[in-house]
Design a protein around this motif. Structure first.
Motif, PDB file in Angstrom:
ATOM      1  N   MET B  28       0.831  -1.199   0.000  1.00  0.00           N
ATOM      2  CA  MET B  28       0.000   0.000   0.000  1.00  0.00           C
ATOM      3  C   MET B  28       0.867   1.250   0.000  1.00  0.00           C
ATOM      4  O   MET B  28       0.582   2.228  -0.698  1.00  0.00           O
ATOM      5  N   ALA B  30       3.941   1.496  -1.183  1.00  0.00           N
ATOM      6  CA  ALA B  30       4.565   1.606  -2.491  1.00  0.00           C
ATOM      7  C   ALA B  30       3.567   2.134  -3.519  1.00  0.00           C
ATOM      8  O   ALA B  30       3.909   2.963  -4.370  1.00  0.00           O
ATOM      9  N   ALA B  31       2.325   1.674  -3.430  1.00  0.00           N
ATOM     10  CA  ALA B  31       1.318   2.134  -4.376  1.00  0.00           C
ATOM     11  C   ALA B  31       1.027   3.617  -4.181  1.00  0.00           C
ATOM     12  O   ALA B  31       0.915   4.371  -5.153  1.00  0.00           O
ATOM     13  N   THR B  34       4.049   5.600  -5.502  1.00  0.00           N
ATOM     14  CA  THR B  34       4.099   5.586  -6.961  1.00  0.00           C
ATOM     15  C   THR B  34       3.015   6.467  -7.557  1.00  0.00           C
ATOM     16  O   THR B  34       3.254   7.236  -8.492  1.00  0.00           O
ATOM     17  N   ALA B  35       1.799   6.362  -7.001  1.00  0.00           N
ATOM     18  CA  ALA B  35       0.684   7.111  -7.573  1.00  0.00           C
ATOM     19  C   ALA B  35       0.883   8.612  -7.405  1.00  0.00           C
ATOM     20  O   ALA B  35       0.743   9.383  -8.370  1.00  0.00           O
ATOM     21  N   GLY B  38       3.822   9.825  -9.404  1.00  0.00           N
ATOM     22  CA  GLY B  38       3.521   9.708 -10.824  1.00  0.00           C
ATOM     23  C   GLY B  38       2.619  10.815 -11.316  1.00  0.00           C
ATOM     24  O   GLY B  38       2.786  11.322 -12.429  1.00  0.00           O
ATOM     25  N   VAL B  39       1.651  11.198 -10.492  1.00  0.00           N
ATOM     26  CA  VAL B  39       0.774  12.310 -10.868  1.00  0.00           C
ATOM     27  C   VAL B  39       1.583  13.596 -10.974  1.00  0.00           C
ATOM     28  O   VAL B  39       1.397  14.402 -11.889  1.00  0.00           O
ATOM     29  N   VAL B  41       4.784  13.829 -11.700  1.00  0.00           N
ATOM     30  CA  VAL B  41       5.614  13.748 -12.899  1.00  0.00           C
ATOM     31  C   VAL B  41       4.779  14.013 -14.143  1.00  0.00           C
ATOM     32  O   VAL B  41       5.207  14.707 -15.069  1.00  0.00           O
ATOM     33  N   ILE B  56      11.990  10.381 -12.399  1.00  0.00           N
ATOM     34  CA  ILE B  56      11.485   9.036 -12.116  1.00  0.00           C
ATOM     35  C   ILE B  56      11.921   8.585 -10.726  1.00  0.00           C
ATOM     36  O   ILE B  56      11.366   7.651 -10.168  1.00  0.00           O
ATOM     37  N   VAL B  59       9.444   7.652  -7.932  1.00  0.00           N
ATOM     38  CA  VAL B  59       8.602   6.526  -8.330  1.00  0.00           C
ATOM     39  C   VAL B  59       9.340   5.213  -8.098  1.00  0.00           C
ATOM     40  O   VAL B  59       8.795   4.244  -7.560  1.00  0.00           O
ATOM     41  N   GLY B  63       8.597   2.144  -5.369  1.00  0.00           N
ATOM     42  CA  GLY B  63       8.412   0.767  -5.793  1.00  0.00           C
ATOM     43  C   GLY B  63       9.303  -0.200  -5.037  1.00  0.00           C
ATOM     44  O   GLY B  63       8.908  -1.331  -4.738  1.00  0.00           O
TER      45      GLY B  63
END
Lengths: 158, 158
Positions: B28, B30-31, B34-35, B38-39, B41, B56, B59, B63
């Motif tokens: 959770m 890591a998600a 990342t989310a 990522g948004v 980026v 990156i 992110v 992970g």
């Protein structure tokens, strides 16, 4: 006593609950990822219809998460066979934890794919090329995480 | 009684739950990392596509947190073997606490990486160089936090 199977009687409760958890939670993650990315694709497709087919990638990645949960649920279910092999509480607990781990990992991976996919698809409509690869990389990374988790959680059971 | 393993029968419940907790909560984290990164980026990549590959870093760091939880889950799962070594409630509680500690530490580290990564990536788009190194340092610090927690939690078990 009147039953013909060996092992603990309440153990299949945990085992089958693990199978159900693997399926249900990864399905929730797949649904969230598909829905959020799909809304992004729909909003983006109004301006740039030619990019819609390329932007299907997060939607497909999220859908595949549900398949992973299905595979794990089938593996767990076929492993619960008290007539053939004694099914003790130990096995029930192991199946429960692996199903929960797979399902909840799929849930979080699906939510992440949805959020990043939505943002990435909308950004991709404005700047092509580099951002497309970025989005794909993020989705693949999440998906590979999920695969690794599923595979490695299962080795202790065999 | 009818089973062939020694130790307490309900102890593997706690042990396997610890393994699942380590996996699920770090996943959770890591998600989330990342989310959220990522948004950031994706939003930044619209203005400055050339900075996407450098951004990156948060992110990837987020992970990696999931991999740590996976390692701990595997270590715990292979440590639960009642046929080889008696598994008492003591061992079950120890495994549960270490799994929870690793997982929830990974969850908080992932949330921190996500929030800082989002802000840092967007700021990096405006001022390069120094802020890039700052952001990298923060992410690496979070990751080392998590490593230390994992390693130190495990020494009492052996």
């Amino acid at each position: 006593m009147a039953s013909t199977f060996s092992g603990d009687e309440t153990a299949p409760f945990f085992g089958f609950l693990g199978a159900a958890a693997a399926l249900v939670f990864s399905c929730m993650g797949a649904a969230y990822g598909t829905a959020k990315s799909g809304v992004g694709v729909a909003s983006m497709g109004v301006m740039r219809p030619e990019l819609v087919m390329k932007s299907i990638v997060p939607v497909v990645m999220a859908g595949v998460l549900g398949i992973y949960g299905l595979i794990i649920a089938v593996i767990i279910s076929t492993g619960i066979n008290p007539k053939a092999k004694s099914y003790y509480l130990f096995d029930g607990y192991a199946h429960l934890s692996s199903g929960l781990a797979c399902g909840l990992a799929g849930l979080s991976a699906g939510m992440a794919i949805g959020i990043v996919g939505d943002a990435g698809v909308r950004a991709n409509a404005q700047i092509e090329l580099l951002l497309g690869y970025l989005r794909i990389t993020i989705c693949l990374g999440l998906k590979d995480e999920c695969i690794l988790r599923i595979i490695i959680v299962f080795y202790p059971l065999n």
